[in-house]
Design a protein around this motif. Structure first.
Motif, PDB file in Angstrom:
ATOM      1  N   ARG A 166       0.825  -1.211   0.000  1.00 29.44           N
ATOM      2  CA  ARG A 166       0.000   0.000   0.000  1.00 29.44           C
ATOM      3  C   ARG A 166       0.859   1.260   0.000  1.00 29.44           C
ATOM      4  O   ARG A 166       2.039   1.237   0.366  1.00 29.44           O
ATOM      5  N   ASN A 168       0.511   5.275   1.595  1.00 27.80           N
ATOM      6  CA  ASN A 168      -0.279   6.253   2.328  1.00 27.80           C
ATOM      7  C   ASN A 168       0.623   7.393   2.768  1.00 27.80           C
ATOM      8  O   ASN A 168       1.845   7.365   2.542  1.00 27.80           O
ATOM      9  N   LYS A 169       0.055   8.400   3.389  1.00 30.61           N
ATOM     10  CA  LYS A 169       0.795   9.621   3.720  1.00 30.61           C
ATOM     11  C   LYS A 169       1.850   9.401   4.803  1.00 30.61           C
ATOM     12  O   LYS A 169       2.676  10.291   5.048  1.00 30.61           O
ATOM     13  N   TYR A 196      -6.295   3.073  -9.348  1.00 28.74           N
ATOM     14  CA  TYR A 196      -6.532   3.561  -7.986  1.00 28.74           C
ATOM     15  C   TYR A 196      -5.212   3.938  -7.318  1.00 28.74           C
ATOM     16  O   TYR A 196      -5.083   5.015  -6.727  1.00 28.74           O
ATOM     17  N   TRP A 197      -4.217   3.044  -7.402  1.00 32.70           N
ATOM     18  CA  TRP A 197      -2.942   3.300  -6.751  1.00 32.70           C
ATOM     19  C   TRP A 197      -2.137   4.370  -7.470  1.00 32.70           C
ATOM     20  O   TRP A 197      -1.405   5.142  -6.830  1.00 32.70           O
ATOM     21  N   ASP A 199      -3.414   6.986  -9.077  1.00 32.22           N
ATOM     22  CA  ASP A 199      -4.015   8.265  -8.702  1.00 32.22           C
ATOM     23  C   ASP A 199      -3.690   8.632  -7.259  1.00 32.22           C
ATOM     24  O   ASP A 199      -3.430   9.794  -6.937  1.00 32.22           O
ATOM     25  N   LYS A 200      -3.688   7.621  -6.381  1.00 35.80           N
ATOM     26  CA  LYS A 200      -3.452   7.894  -4.958  1.00 35.80           C
ATOM     27  C   LYS A 200      -2.033   8.375  -4.711  1.00 35.80           C
ATOM     28  O   LYS A 200      -1.816   9.381  -4.017  1.00 35.80           O
ATOM     29  N   ARG A 203      -1.445  11.793  -5.972  1.00 35.02           N
ATOM     30  CA  ARG A 203      -2.148  12.795  -5.169  1.00 35.02           C
ATOM     31  C   ARG A 203      -1.406  13.123  -3.873  1.00 35.02           C
ATOM     32  O   ARG A 203      -1.327  14.288  -3.465  1.00 35.02           O
ATOM     33  N   GLU A 343      -4.605   3.688   8.217  1.00 32.87           N
ATOM     34  CA  GLU A 343      -5.504   3.498   7.078  1.00 32.87           C
ATOM     35  C   GLU A 343      -6.925   3.995   7.339  1.00 32.87           C
ATOM     36  O   GLU A 343      -7.878   3.438   6.792  1.00 32.87           O
ATOM     37  N   GLU A 349     -12.790   7.079   2.466  1.00 35.93           N
ATOM     38  CA  GLU A 349     -13.076   6.780   1.059  1.00 35.93           C
ATOM     39  C   GLU A 349     -14.259   5.824   0.894  1.00 35.93           C
ATOM     40  O   GLU A 349     -14.628   5.499  -0.235  1.00 35.93           O
TER      41      GLU A 349
END
Length: 389
Positions: A166, A168-169, A196-197, A199-200, A203, A343, A349
């Motif tokens: 994954r 994440n920030k 999805y990944w 774009d994430k 972003r 998460e 989401e």
């Protein structure tokens, strides 16, 4: 010596592709199961390749050699030494008196690490051309691959990276918040699982946004932990089966309080899912899950069969990649609120529900999550389904 063995293997075997990973083997003659499909692709097409890992024990290196596999090791460059910058070069005046000693020690350690990193790059710039490589394929772990990637770029060797988990920030190695992106290196192509990944990560990461043209969709290179099958099981019984995955940096004092709360209700059964690339005893000790092993409603598992997956009603965790696999497997997911939760974005989401330790009616909450409309589970899965186009 591993570098010598790798050189001999590459040249004699006429191998011009190098696969780099972190040494998480579960057998099958590959260094890292998270690149399993890459290995399968190479073998199926008869493409010869060499392997280099970040770290491997002397015993493991000997075993691979006895099996006819010669594997290089980046930490074999530990003979390189770096010198710390002079202490007077560091201005720690803004730290409190109690922090100054820690700050100086940390800055000295970083300066040594930087000096060693430069020496590794210089060594690899001389070594890689000897292998006559056409490309390097790598797992996406920026803690380890930077020296190899810099050297490859300097030598004109394409460096391709594959997502294994994954984003994440909280994962600073991918995000690089405080460094202008144009000062940072990036692979020739970074292959993510799907849109999805892609774009994430674009972003949340200035680095990936800057190099967005090099972020491509390539599908999933690993064999997932859970069978990605829709469950046909109906909740006709009152018992709820909860799967909780082991997480390296989980807040286990808090997670174990959740487990205790779940087990206070006789209608809740728990499956504790361990990782297959970490010693079982180490995981049980680190998580203190050994305390639950003999509980009649607790099952500790490593590999999940289709039958075991089918009886799971809810998957509960704080940040594991297995949460995403569960969503793809049409399973309801809940995120425990802990100091280590990463998460909760899945809740925002609409992919998961939230659990809080102070919740009184935990069975009713889990039942509600377990009864999530199958149409909703299908929509969630469709967003995360691996796409190769």
């Amino acid at each position: 010596f591993s570098g010598v063995f790798l050189f001999v293997s590459m040249r004699l075997g006429k191998k011009n592709t190098l696969i780099y990973s972190i040494q998480k083997s579960n057998g099958g003659g590959i260094a890292d199961f998270r690149l399993g499909k890459i290995y399968s692709f190479m073998r199926a097409r008869g493409i010869p390749y060499g392997e280099v890992v970040h770290c491997i024990s002397s015993a493991a290196l000997l075993r691979t050699m006895l099996r006819g596999r010669l594997v290089g090791c980046i930490t074999g460059l530990s003979f390189l030494r770096g010198e710390s910058a002079a202490l007077h070069r560091f201005d720690v005046s803004e730290f409190s008196d109690s922090e100054k000693e820690w700050a100086l020690k940390t800055l000295c350690e970083l300066s040594v690490a930087c000096a060693i990193s430069v020496k590794k790059i210089d060594f690899l710039k001389r070594y890689l051309p000897l292998l006559k490589l056409r490309m390097i394929l790598s797992l996406d772990d920026p803690r380890y691959y930077n020296e190899l990637m810099v050297a490859a770029h300097e030598c004109g060797i394409p460096f391709y990276v594959f997502q294994h988990g994954r984003f994440n920030k909280y994962l600073a190695g991918w995000i690089q918040y405080s460094i202008p992106p144009h000062f940072l290196i990036f692979p020739n192509a970074f292959f993510v699982w799907n849109e999805y990944w892609r774009d994430k990560i674009i972003r949340i990461s200035p680095l990936f946004a800057f190099y967005r043209e090099q972020v491509r969709i390539g599908g999933r290179p690993l064999i997932v932990s859970c069978p990605l099958l829709s469950s046909s099981r109906l909740l006709s019984q009152l018992c709820i089966s909860v799967l909780i995955p082991y997480e390296d940096y989980g807040a286990y004092d808090e997670i174990n309080r959740y487990i205790a709360k779940f087990l206070n209700d006789p209608r809740i059964r728990i499956f504790l899912k361990l990782k297959k690339d970490v010693m079982r005893s180490r995981q049980l000790q680190h998580s203190n899950w050994s305390a639950w092993e003999k509980h009649p409603r607790v099952t500790v598992i490593t590999d999940m069969t289709h039958e075991e997956w089918d009886v799971i009603d809810v998957v509960v965790g704080t940040y594991s990649t297995l949460l995403y696999e569960a969503i793809e497997g049409r399973k309801p997911v809940a995120i425990m609120a802990t100091s280590g939760s990463q998460e909760f974005g899945l809740v925002a989401e609409g992919f998961a529900s939230a659990l809080y330790e102070e919740t009184v009616n935990v069975y009713e909450i889990l039942w509600s999550v377990a009864m999530t409309d199958p149409a909703i589970l299908e929509r969630r899965a469709c967003v995360l389904e691996t796409s190769t186009h």
